[in-house]
Motif scaffolding. Structure first.
Motif, mmCIF file in Angstrom:
data_model
loop_
_atom_site.group_PDB
_atom_site.id
_atom_site.type_symbol
_atom_site.label_atom_id
_atom_site.label_comp_id
_atom_site.label_asym_id
_atom_site.label_seq_id
_atom_site.Cartn_x
_atom_site.Cartn_y
_atom_site.Cartn_z
ATOM 1 N N ALA A 48 0.831 -1.206 0.000
ATOM 2 C CA ALA A 48 0.000 0.000 0.000
ATOM 3 C C ALA A 48 0.866 1.258 0.000
ATOM 4 N N TYR A 49 1.911 1.276 0.812
ATOM 5 C CA TYR A 49 2.812 2.436 0.844
ATOM 6 C C TYR A 49 3.434 2.673 -0.525
ATOM 7 N N ASP A 79 2.104 2.156 -3.283
ATOM 8 C CA ASP A 79 1.057 2.729 -4.137
ATOM 9 C C ASP A 79 0.512 4.055 -3.601
ATOM 10 N N PHE A 107 -1.027 4.519 -0.692
ATOM 11 C CA PHE A 107 -2.223 4.338 0.141
ATOM 12 C C PHE A 107 -1.773 4.095 1.578
ATOM 13 N N THR A 139 -3.054 3.600 5.624
ATOM 14 C CA THR A 139 -4.117 3.379 6.603
ATOM 15 C C THR A 139 -3.543 2.569 7.749
ATOM 16 N N GLN A 148 -9.850 -1.763 6.342
ATOM 17 C CA GLN A 148 -9.694 -0.805 5.247
ATOM 18 C C GLN A 148 -8.550 -1.240 4.328
ATOM 19 N N TRP A 160 -8.916 -2.286 0.388
ATOM 20 C CA TRP A 160 -8.084 -1.654 -0.645
ATOM 21 C C TRP A 160 -7.355 -2.725 -1.462
ATOM 22 N N GLU A 212 -7.965 -3.220 -5.438
ATOM 23 C CA GLU A 212 -6.893 -2.875 -6.372
ATOM 24 C C GLU A 212 -6.188 -4.076 -6.985
#
Length: 93
Positions: A9-10, A12, A14, A16, A21, A25, A29
């Motif tokens: 996520a980092y 990309d 994103f 949280t 959540q 995600w 994705e």
């Protein structure tokens, strides 16, 4: 599993701190939208998060040894699959 998906996520952009959540995600994705990973990873992620919550927060529940061993093997598969993708993504730049 949380940490490897958080690393993805980092990459990309994103961020949280919430487990559900992050899972939503990831599924949106990487499972549905871009079809990077097989839906097997979605099932593993959902199952293991549910089991974690059940056994962390409900002291009346006790996991069975076979279930724990299966979950552990599934978690290793999940982490290795996502880790390989991250390395490929980072090294291809």
């Amino acid at each position: 599993m949380y940490s490897i998906v958080l690393a993805l996520a980092y990459l990309d952009g994103f961020v949280t701190g919430k487990h559900h959540q992050l899972m939503g995600w990831f599924n949106k994705e990487y499972i549905y939208k871009n079809k990077i990973f097989d839906t097997k990873l979605k099932t593993i992620y959902q199952t293991l998060l549910a089991n974690r919550e059940k056994f962390d927060y409900d002291v009346s529940k006790n996991p069975e040894k076979d279930r724990v061993e299966k979950d552990f093997e599934d978690a290793k598969f999940f982490v290795e699959t996502v880790k390989q993708y991250i390395f490929k993504k980072c090294c291809s730049k």
